[in-house]
Design a protein around this motif. Structure first.
Motif, PDB file in Angstrom:
ATOM      1  N   THR B  43       7.090   7.843  16.008  1.00  0.00           N
ATOM      2  CA  THR B  43       8.117   8.825  16.327  1.00  0.00           C
ATOM      3  C   THR B  43       9.073   8.950  15.147  1.00  0.00           C
ATOM      4  O   THR B  43       9.629   7.964  14.679  1.00  0.00           O
ATOM      5  CB  THR B  43       8.913   8.390  17.568  1.00  0.00           C
ATOM      6  N   VAL B  44       9.237  10.172  14.691  1.00  0.00           N
ATOM      7  CA  VAL B  44      10.097  10.372  13.528  1.00  0.00           C
ATOM      8  C   VAL B  44      11.529  10.589  13.975  1.00  0.00           C
ATOM      9  O   VAL B  44      11.802  11.249  14.989  1.00  0.00           O
ATOM     10  CB  VAL B  44       9.575  11.554  12.678  1.00  0.00           C
ATOM     11  N   GLN B  45      12.445   9.974  13.258  1.00  0.00           N
ATOM     12  CA  GLN B  45      13.870  10.269  13.435  1.00  0.00           C
ATOM     13  C   GLN B  45      14.301  11.102  12.231  1.00  0.00           C
ATOM     14  O   GLN B  45      14.007  10.738  11.080  1.00  0.00           O
ATOM     15  CB  GLN B  45      14.714   8.994  13.387  1.00  0.00           C
ATOM     16  N   THR B  46      14.997  12.213  12.511  1.00  0.00           N
ATOM     17  CA  THR B  46      15.528  13.049  11.430  1.00  0.00           C
ATOM     18  C   THR B  46      17.048  12.974  11.515  1.00  0.00           C
ATOM     19  O   THR B  46      17.623  13.198  12.577  1.00  0.00           O
ATOM     20  CB  THR B  46      15.063  14.504  11.603  1.00  0.00           C
ATOM     21  N   ASP B  47      17.690  12.625  10.405  1.00  0.00           N
ATOM     22  CA  ASP B  47      19.151  12.498  10.497  1.00  0.00           C
ATOM     23  C   ASP B  47      19.825  13.854  10.270  1.00  0.00           C
ATOM     24  O   ASP B  47      19.163  14.885  10.128  1.00  0.00           O
ATOM     25  CB  ASP B  47      19.665  11.384   9.585  1.00  0.00           C
ATOM     26  N   GLY B  48      21.142  13.853  10.250  1.00  0.00           N
ATOM     27  CA  GLY B  48      21.908  15.097  10.249  1.00  0.00           C
ATOM     28  C   GLY B  48      21.737  15.958   9.014  1.00  0.00           C
ATOM     29  O   GLY B  48      22.098  17.137   9.020  1.00  0.00           O
ATOM     30  N   ILE B  49      21.196  15.386   7.927  1.00  0.00           N
ATOM     31  CA  ILE B  49      20.998  16.212   6.729  1.00  0.00           C
ATOM     32  C   ILE B  49      19.519  16.376   6.373  1.00  0.00           C
ATOM     33  O   ILE B  49      19.197  17.041   5.391  1.00  0.00           O
ATOM     34  CB  ILE B  49      21.758  15.646   5.511  1.00  0.00           C
ATOM     35  N   GLY B  50      18.633  15.762   7.166  1.00  0.00           N
ATOM     36  CA  GLY B  50      17.207  15.980   6.932  1.00  0.00           C
ATOM     37  C   GLY B  50      16.444  14.780   6.387  1.00  0.00           C
ATOM     38  O   GLY B  50      15.237  14.877   6.147  1.00  0.00           O
ATOM     39  N   ASN B  51      17.113  13.648   6.139  1.00  0.00           N
ATOM     40  CA  ASN B  51      16.364  12.432   5.838  1.00  0.00           C
ATOM     41  C   ASN B  51      15.526  12.077   7.058  1.00  0.00           C
ATOM     42  O   ASN B  51      15.969  12.271   8.201  1.00  0.00           O
ATOM     43  CB  ASN B  51      17.311  11.256   5.539  1.00  0.00           C
ATOM     44  N   GLN B  52      14.323  11.520   6.814  1.00  0.00           N
ATOM     45  CA  GLN B  52      13.434  11.215   7.940  1.00  0.00           C
ATOM     46  C   GLN B  52      12.889   9.789   7.821  1.00  0.00           C
ATOM     47  O   GLN B  52      12.636   9.307   6.716  1.00  0.00           O
ATOM     48  CB  GLN B  52      12.244  12.183   7.954  1.00  0.00           C
ATOM     49  N   VAL B  53      12.678   9.157   8.977  1.00  0.00           N
ATOM     50  CA  VAL B  53      12.004   7.866   8.980  1.00  0.00           C
ATOM     51  C   VAL B  53      11.229   7.707  10.288  1.00  0.00           C
ATOM     52  O   VAL B  53      11.661   8.200  11.339  1.00  0.00           O
ATOM     53  CB  VAL B  53      12.992   6.692   8.777  1.00  0.00           C
ATOM     54  N   ALA B  54      10.050   7.085  10.181  1.00  0.00           N
ATOM     55  CA  ALA B  54       9.258   6.755  11.372  1.00  0.00           C
ATOM     56  C   ALA B  54       8.842   5.292  11.243  1.00  0.00           C
ATOM     57  O   ALA B  54       8.300   4.889  10.209  1.00  0.00           O
ATOM     58  CB  ALA B  54       8.026   7.659  11.454  1.00  0.00           C
ATOM     59  N   TRP B  55       9.141   4.532  12.263  1.00  0.00           N
ATOM     60  CA  TRP B  55       8.856   3.089  12.209  1.00  0.00           C
ATOM     61  C   TRP B  55       7.591   2.744  12.998  1.00  0.00           C
ATOM     62  O   TRP B  55       7.422   3.159  14.134  1.00  0.00           O
ATOM     63  CB  TRP B  55      10.030   2.286  12.807  1.00  0.00           C
ATOM     64  N   TRP B  56       6.717   1.975  12.348  1.00  0.00           N
ATOM     65  CA  TRP B  56       5.549   1.371  13.004  1.00  0.00           C
ATOM     66  C   TRP B  56       5.993  -0.030  13.433  1.00  0.00           C
ATOM     67  O   TRP B  56       6.149  -0.908  12.597  1.00  0.00           O
ATOM     68  CB  TRP B  56       4.379   1.311  12.021  1.00  0.00           C
ATOM     69  N   ARG B  57       6.254  -0.134  14.743  1.00  0.00           N
ATOM     70  CA  ARG B  57       6.781  -1.403  15.256  1.00  0.00           C
ATOM     71  C   ARG B  57       5.667  -2.127  16.011  1.00  0.00           C
ATOM     72  O   ARG B  57       5.117  -1.579  16.955  1.00  0.00           O
ATOM     73  CB  ARG B  57       7.936  -1.169  16.212  1.00  0.00           C
ATOM     74  N   PRO B  58       5.361  -3.335  15.611  1.00  0.00           N
ATOM     75  CA  PRO B  58       4.389  -4.121  16.384  1.00  0.00           C
ATOM     76  C   PRO B  58       4.915  -4.314  17.798  1.00  0.00           C
ATOM     77  O   PRO B  58       6.100  -4.145  18.059  1.00  0.00           O
ATOM     78  CB  PRO B  58       4.320  -5.449  15.642  1.00  0.00           C
ATOM     79  N   ASP B  59       4.017  -4.661  18.742  1.00  0.00           N
ATOM     80  CA  ASP B  59       4.439  -4.858  20.124  1.00  0.00           C
ATOM     81  C   ASP B  59       5.547  -5.908  20.187  1.00  0.00           C
ATOM     82  O   ASP B  59       5.505  -6.917  19.488  1.00  0.00           O
ATOM     83  CB  ASP B  59       3.251  -5.350  20.984  1.00  0.00           C
ATOM     84  N   GLY B  60       6.513  -5.668  20.991  1.00  0.00           N
ATOM     85  CA  GLY B  60       7.644  -6.596  21.103  1.00  0.00           C
ATOM     86  C   GLY B  60       8.592  -6.340  19.948  1.00  0.00           C
ATOM     87  O   GLY B  60       8.181  -6.193  18.805  1.00  0.00           O
ATOM     88  N   GLU B  61       9.842  -6.219  20.269  1.00  0.00           N
ATOM     89  CA  GLU B  61      10.839  -5.897  19.233  1.00  0.00           C
ATOM     90  C   GLU B  61      10.920  -7.069  18.255  1.00  0.00           C
ATOM     91  O   GLU B  61      11.239  -8.193  18.643  1.00  0.00           O
ATOM     92  CB  GLU B  61      12.195  -5.657  19.901  1.00  0.00           C
ATOM     93  N   PRO B  62      10.600  -6.867  16.981  1.00  0.00           N
ATOM     94  CA  PRO B  62      10.612  -7.978  16.037  1.00  0.00           C
ATOM     95  C   PRO B  62      12.039  -8.335  15.630  1.00  0.00           C
ATOM     96  O   PRO B  62      12.939  -7.498  15.679  1.00  0.00           O
ATOM     97  CB  PRO B  62       9.841  -7.433  14.859  1.00  0.00           C
ATOM     98  N   ALA B  63      12.205  -9.548  15.224  1.00  0.00           N
ATOM     99  CA  ALA B  63      13.522 -10.020  14.805  1.00  0.00           C
ATOM    100  C   ALA B  63      13.870  -9.518  13.414  1.00  0.00           C
ATOM    101  O   ALA B  63      14.987  -9.095  13.152  1.00  0.00           O
ATOM    102  CB  ALA B  63      13.551 -11.546  14.826  1.00  0.00           C
TER     103      ALA B  63
END
Lengths: 401, 401
Positions: B43-63
């Motif tokens: 899932t991509v997050q787009t910030d207020g000026i157009g920077n984008q990031v999508a995180w590949w998160r392994p199962d379970g929120e990593p520390a």
């Protein structure tokens, strides 16, 4: 009249004028001219591209062709108030003065304006008079494009004109007299308010296309570049040096850079040389010299340069008999007639185009205290402008008596 | 992916790219990036000026905070295909390769893009990363104007973004790795498909305002002129000469002339110097030297010059431990691990901004056979691009294991 014109097309920032042909500012000037003519009982004819003329015809259709006077209303980009409009306003004022004197012409007197005298939009100076005289054909002109890629034919139509309705004819024009602010300081040196033109230097516009290779401005080693900006820069300095040595004129005042980004070595620089010299041979030699030095530098920079003559105007010698007849009318401040000085000019004018087309033509210049022109700082003293009007009225009275 | 990107923002004339930020071409690229992420279940997050990031998160929120990779999608005016997009495409392809390998990260891997890396529209390079790191404030940035006078805040809003919704945070970013096409020829000299960055030269953009006096190009004697084009031309040659002598970089690639008419001596020439040197002292000395020579020439030409630093980026030394760790992963063509060469760059990058903000940061370069960049002629061999993807996958596996 001067007050009417002051705000039209004026930049609030520089105080200079932007009166490019077939724009709103120029349409307003054309409407103003028609109103001024109508107020004097003269009917203006506007041709298919916007040239205008209004004839003051004495009662009864005269046999003789008329005396045309006037100038242009367009300006260079960020130009001065006087270059062009002074000749139009003075023409109207001279008609007023002749009527106040009770003068009745024995041949018609016409007041007119030519469009795109500066070539500021489509690159070809004196376009209106070139078309009227046939020096340039409509088929060629219609394909010209402005900086935004607009065809001249479309610009003319968009301004509400109908190019297919034809152009002003010159059959009615027995001779042409253009009054213009001086653009140098010869009249300052001669201490004269008014002068008569002897001739126009030959001059031309030459496009220099410098081509290199776009590249990264940071990572590309200086020795790996083919940077056309360097070739352009060296050519600009060479042109200046060449013209200084020979007392001619060479100017690079217009440049286009691609891609024009801060962090990119340009791929291409296009620049326009304006060159003028006292003879056609000297002009050719000046341009040849600048072109040769550009080519030498291009070899050094790993770039290329091609030179294209966009417009070249030959030397114009105004009718010598007419010039000396006008000069002899010169009044000194004390009312004597010791003649106006006869001086050359380095600037092109519609009068030059008409002269080259065989119309007996003369020019009057009005003193410019600084010589500055094509600039918001261009000016003329009111007293000198009024002397110009009187001079023009004297000339018209002499030619149409 | 490369086929998808090929036509977006491409000039039919030059074959180069015009992907200026907050234009239609760039919006299309942003939508493409979101689609690519979605196709990978990210899932991509787009910030207020157009920077984008999508995180590949392994199962379970990593520390642990994650490993971010990516680059930018905008181009210089008439730029190449690789500068920026190669890093974004390689990031997505590296995720694919890791999944094919059956790799499960023990910390999140993010794929991202930063807006206006080139500064081609608003003049400030790495604007997206500068805003995210706080190197530039929104209050400053919002007032920047492009060449048409459009405020940055309006451009962002007109592109359908909402600047008030905030910017990407860096709290999730444990380290950043940017892959980029090389913009010089160090890797050609080293005969390596992939390299690791050691440092970025300090560099800056300096605006030179040359002011003179507009005048008529024909009638004004050469000796009566105050022509800022001459001062600019001499300064351009001086900058080139200075940088050649010291093996630094100095470029005037962007110029604006007023009024820019063929038959007028310019009143003003504005030109931007891009300068880069191996140390901050050397950069200052280079710019001082060019400024001094500009001032000397202005005295000769009767013009004036003022120099304004528009943006200056200090020297960046990338995390040395990270660089040597990455270099050690280098595979030779026969499968051995004899390390990737570690090389400096003269180009600014978002990686430099993040590094300066304290984020452990590294860069991978992919060989550029000609070294040409910021040009339609920029290129990289497919085999080298694929080697880059494998290298990036190896790096991500090592950092997120």
């Amino acid at each position: 009249m001067w007050r009417d014109l002051a705000p039209v097309g004026r930049s609030a920032t520089s105080g200079g004028y932007f009166r490019q042909p077939w724009t709103a500012a120029e349409s307003e000037l054309r409407a103003w001219f028609a109103e001024q003519c109508a107020a004097r009982g003269l009917t203006v004819q506007t041709d298919g591209i916007g040239n205008q003329v209004a004839w003051w015809r004495p009662d009864g259709e005269p046999a003789a062709p008329g005396v045309l006077t006037g100038s242009h209303l367009d300006s260079v980009l960020d130009g001065g108030a006087y270059d062009g409009p002074l000749g139009v306003v003075s023409a109207l004022a001279a008609v007023d003065e002749l009527r106040e004197r009770g003068f009745t012409p024995s041949r018609p007197i016409g007041v007119g304006t030519f469009v795109e005298e500066e070539g500021s939009r489509f690159g070809l100076a004196c376009l209106g008079s070139r078309l009227v005289t046939g020096a340039t054909s409509w088929e060629t002109a219609r394909e010209l494009r402005d900086r935004d890629g607009v065809f001249l034919a479309d610009a003319v139509t968009d301004a509400g004109l109908e190019p297919d309705t034809g152009l002003l004819g010159l059959d009615d024009v027995g001779c042409f007299v253009e009054l213009h602010v001086e653009q140098g300081r010869d009249l300052v040196d001669r201490e004269a308010a008014v002068g008569v033109a002897s001739r126009i230097w030959p001059h031309g516009r030459f496009r220099f296309d410098f081509a290199g290779e776009a590249n990264h401005a940071g990572t590309t080693r200086m020795e790996d570049r083919r940077d056309p900006m360097l070739t352009f820069a060296a050519t600009t300095l060479a042109a200046d040096e060449g013209a200084r040595l020979t007392h001619e004129r060479a100017t690079f005042g217009r440049v286009r850079v691609e891609p024009n980004g801060t962090n990119a070595v340009p791929s291409r620089v296009t620049a326009w040389l304006d060159a003028r010299a006292a003879s056609e041979e000297a002009l050719q030699s000046l341009v040849d010299d600048v072109s040769r030095r550009a080519g030498d530098r291009a070899g050094h920079d790993g770039t290329t340069v091609t030179v294209t003559a966009e417009s070249v105007s030959g030397s114009v010698a105004f009718d010598p008999e007419l010039a000396s007849r006008l000069s002899a009318l010169g009044r000194s401040p004390d009312g004597g007639t010791d003649g106006w000085p006869v001086i050359p000019t380095q600037a092109g004018h519609d009068a030059g185009i008409l002269s080259a087309a065989g119309v007996p033509t003369a020019m009057l210049f009005v003193r410019n205290p600084t010589g500055v022109s094509h600039s918001p700082a261009e000016r003329a003293e009111t007293a000198d402008c009024l002397a110009g009007v009187t001079a023009l009225a004297d000339v018209l009275a002499d030619l149409a008596r």
